[in-house]
Design an enzyme around this catalytic site. Structure first.
Site, PDB file in Angstrom:
ATOM      1  N   SER A  97     -12.342  -0.575   6.669  1.00 61.04           N
ATOM      2  CA  SER A  97     -12.334   0.798   6.133  1.00 61.04           C
ATOM      3  C   SER A  97     -12.712   0.713   4.659  1.00 61.04           C
ATOM      4  CB  SER A  97     -10.939   1.411   6.246  1.00 61.04           C
ATOM      5  OG  SER A  97     -10.481   1.381   7.564  1.00 61.04           O
ATOM      6  N   LYS A 172     -13.427   8.024   9.006  1.00 59.73           N
ATOM      7  CA  LYS A 172     -12.168   7.304   8.794  1.00 59.73           C
ATOM      8  C   LYS A 172     -11.378   7.915   7.622  1.00 59.73           C
ATOM      9  CE  LYS A 172      -9.067   4.003   8.849  1.00 59.73           C
ATOM     10  NZ  LYS A 172      -8.051   3.863   9.883  1.00 59.73           N
ATOM     11  N   LYS A 240      -5.521   2.294  -0.901  1.00 63.27           N
ATOM     12  CA  LYS A 240      -6.971   2.050  -1.042  1.00 63.27           C
ATOM     13  C   LYS A 240      -7.786   3.122  -0.314  1.00 63.27           C
ATOM     14  CE  LYS A 240      -8.480  -0.172   2.199  1.00 63.27           C
ATOM     15  NZ  LYS A 240      -9.110  -0.019   3.512  1.00 63.27           N
TER      16      LYS A 240
HETATM   17  P1  NAD Z   1      -5.439  -7.913   6.516  1.00 61.50           P
HETATM   18  O1  NAD Z   1      -5.244  -7.988   5.052  1.00 61.50           O
HETATM   19  O2  NAD Z   1      -4.318  -8.236   7.445  1.00 61.50           O
HETATM   20  O3  NAD Z   1      -6.705  -8.816   6.977  1.00 61.50           O
HETATM   21  C1  NAD Z   1      -7.873  -9.007   6.239  1.00 61.50           C
HETATM   22  C2  NAD Z   1      -8.374 -10.418   6.500  1.00 61.50           C
HETATM   23  O4  NAD Z   1      -9.613 -10.626   5.808  1.00 61.50           O
HETATM   24  C3  NAD Z   1      -7.410 -11.497   5.992  1.00 61.50           C
HETATM   25  O5  NAD Z   1      -7.128 -12.433   7.021  1.00 61.50           O
HETATM   26  C4  NAD Z   1      -8.180 -12.140   4.830  1.00 61.50           C
HETATM   27  O6  NAD Z   1      -7.864 -13.518   4.653  1.00 61.50           O
HETATM   28  C5  NAD Z   1      -9.613 -11.942   5.278  1.00 61.50           C
HETATM   29  N1  NAD Z   1     -10.600 -12.021   4.198  1.00 61.50           N
HETATM   30  C6  NAD Z   1     -10.560 -11.415   2.974  1.00 61.50           C
HETATM   31  N2  NAD Z   1     -11.658 -11.696   2.284  1.00 61.50           N
HETATM   32  C7  NAD Z   1     -12.432 -12.494   3.065  1.00 61.50           C
HETATM   33  C8  NAD Z   1     -13.699 -13.116   2.893  1.00 61.50           C
HETATM   34  N3  NAD Z   1     -14.413 -12.966   1.763  1.00 61.50           N
HETATM   35  N4  NAD Z   1     -14.184 -13.859   3.902  1.00 61.50           N
HETATM   36  C9  NAD Z   1     -13.487 -14.023   5.058  1.00 61.50           C
HETATM   37  N5  NAD Z   1     -12.271 -13.469   5.279  1.00 61.50           N
HETATM   38  C10 NAD Z   1     -11.748 -12.711   4.285  1.00 61.50           C
HETATM   39  O7  NAD Z   1      -5.960  -6.414   6.786  1.00 61.50           O
HETATM   40  P2  NAD Z   1      -5.943  -5.600   8.168  1.00 61.50           P
HETATM   41  O8  NAD Z   1      -4.653  -4.864   8.279  1.00 61.50           O
HETATM   42  O9  NAD Z   1      -6.420  -6.470   9.280  1.00 61.50           O
HETATM   43  O10 NAD Z   1      -7.055  -4.497   7.828  1.00 61.50           O
HETATM   44  C11 NAD Z   1      -8.459  -4.775   7.815  1.00 61.50           C
HETATM   45  C12 NAD Z   1      -9.204  -3.462   7.613  1.00 61.50           C
HETATM   46  O11 NAD Z   1      -8.891  -2.589   8.716  1.00 61.50           O
HETATM   47  C13 NAD Z   1      -8.816  -2.709   6.336  1.00 61.50           C
HETATM   48  O12 NAD Z   1      -9.951  -2.103   5.779  1.00 61.50           O
HETATM   49  C14 NAD Z   1      -7.821  -1.692   6.817  1.00 61.50           C
HETATM   50  O13 NAD Z   1      -7.783  -0.559   5.971  1.00 61.50           O
HETATM   51  C15 NAD Z   1      -8.373  -1.365   8.192  1.00 61.50           C
HETATM   52  N6  NAD Z   1      -7.381  -0.867   9.164  1.00 61.50           N
HETATM   53  C16 NAD Z   1      -6.167  -1.448   9.292  1.00 61.50           C
HETATM   54  C17 NAD Z   1      -5.255  -0.936  10.210  1.00 61.50           C
HETATM   55  C18 NAD Z   1      -3.874  -1.517  10.376  1.00 61.50           C
HETATM   56  O14 NAD Z   1      -3.030  -0.865  11.015  1.00 61.50           O
HETATM   57  N7  NAD Z   1      -3.592  -2.703   9.842  1.00 61.50           N
HETATM   58  C19 NAD Z   1      -5.592   0.156  11.009  1.00 61.50           C
HETATM   59  C20 NAD Z   1      -6.865   0.702  10.903  1.00 61.50           C
HETATM   60  C21 NAD Z   1      -7.760   0.176   9.975  1.00 61.50           C
END
Ligand code: NAD
Length: 298
Positions: A97, A172, A240
């Site tokens: 997102s 979104k 964010k």
């Molecule tokens: P998270 O922080 O749990 O996971 C993000 C992952 O990306 C981590 O494992 C991190 O190590 C990895 N990462 C960061 N930079 C990187 C790079 N340069 N190269 C490779 N890996 C890298 O976040 P999340 O909860 O999984 O959310 C991910 C996205 O989905 C966000 O944009 C969030 O807003 C969106 N989202 C989350 C949810 C939720 O309920 N958690 C729901 C809908 C949407």
């Protein structure tokens, strides 16, 4: 030859989404800057890459699921990034997102190398990711979307193209306004009930089937009553998202007064050390002002 799929970013959402691709029988190459989830996916049958570039070099379609705009930019456009390894004709599907303008910028750079892109953020949280029941909102070209539809359906139950690149992100943002406002309203309601001496659980059960009922209420009400604020969806990620909502509103001259207020609440909660808590912890902000704690039994 069977399609080769890549997945970058194996966090709360990305890990179960990647697992669903494996379960559906796709050949998968994965990478995350954190080692642990990579090991888990490799145990499940994925191939390990040592960089985002290597994921792309071994894949026809590459998914990214990263926290924020800057992370997508670095992981895709940065050194050792996805675009360095991507061959012309491959497709990057960014499910993070992020700000719609950043998606457009990334897509324009990809296009110069003959690489297509979709922005495809999701809703449905960790349970939706685990159960392949996500709502996936997509921006990009119709033909690129059509070519990725089956893949996206392995992760989501509702996959909709809403417009050109960036439209997934705008959709979104609309979603996040509604979710934030619902959690905030639910928090105010339960705090009021508590202070009035009426059992908040009884209030929840009395109103959940009426007009006030919602998917948000069903997901977050029990968490509030259980005092369980384990993320789920982290406060810092929702802050964010609302920042991206407000920036987009500013670019378009759209006042978003309630979103602005809730974004400030999320900022205050981050100062209280709640950055990693679930967004149900918006309740704490309202409890703090009312000097009361919501609990079962009233
Ligand atoms: P998270 O922080 O749990 O996971 C993000 C992952 O990306 C981590 O494992 C991190 O190590 C990895 N990462 C960061 N930079 C990187 C790079 N340069 N190269 C490779 N890996 C890298 O976040 P999340 O909860 O999984 O959310 C991910 C996205 O989905 C966000 O944009 C969030 O807003 C969106 N989202 C989350 C949810 C939720 O309920 N958690 C729901 C809908 C949407």
């Amino acid at each position: 030859m069977a399609e080769r799929i890549g997945f970058v970013g194996l966090g709360i959402m990305g890990k179960p989404m990647a697992k669903n691709l494996l379960k559906a029988g796709y050949s998968l190459t994965v990478y995350d800057i954190v080692g642990e989830p990579v090991e888990e996916l490799v145990t499940d049958g994925a191939a390990r890459a040592s960089s985002n570039k290597e994921v792309a070099a071994n894949s026809d379609k590459i998914f990214t699921m990263l926290p924020d705009s800057a992370d997508s930019e670095i992981a895709i456009l940065g050194p050792e990034g996805v675009l360095e390894g991507a061959a012309s004709g491959s497709i990057i599907i960014d499910m993070s997102s992020i700000a719609p303008l950043v998606s457009k910028k990334i897509a324009a750079e990809c296009a110069q190398k003959g690489v297509e892109m979709l922005d495809a953020p999701v809703s449905g949280g960790e349970p939706g990711a685990i159960n392949a029941a996500l709502a996936i909102m997509v921006g990009g070209k119709q033909e690129v979307f059509d070519g990725c539809f089956d893949l996206l359906k392995t992760m989501g139950s509702n996959v909709v193209l809403t417009g050109d690149i960036g439209a997934g992100g705008v959709t979104k943002l609309a979603n996040q306004i509604i979710v934030a406002a619902n959690i905030e309203a639910l928090s105010e309601a339960l705090v009021l009930a508590q202070k009035a001496g009426v059992d908040p659980e009884k209030v929840f059960n009395a109103i959940r089937g009426g007009l006030a009922g919602s998917a948000v209420m069903e997901a977050k009400g029990p968490m509030m009553l259980d005092r369980n604020f384990t993320a789920g969806f982290r406060i810092r990620l929702h802050q964010k998202d609302l920042r991206n909502v407000l920036q987009t509103g500013q670019e378009l001259n759209v006042p978003l007064p309630v979103t602005a207020l809730i974004q400030q609440m999320l900022g205050a909660l981050i100062n209280e050390g709640e950055s990693e808590a679930d967004h149900a912890a918006i309740l704490h902000f309202l409890e703090g002002m009312a000097k009361v704690e919501v609990k079962r039994g009233g």
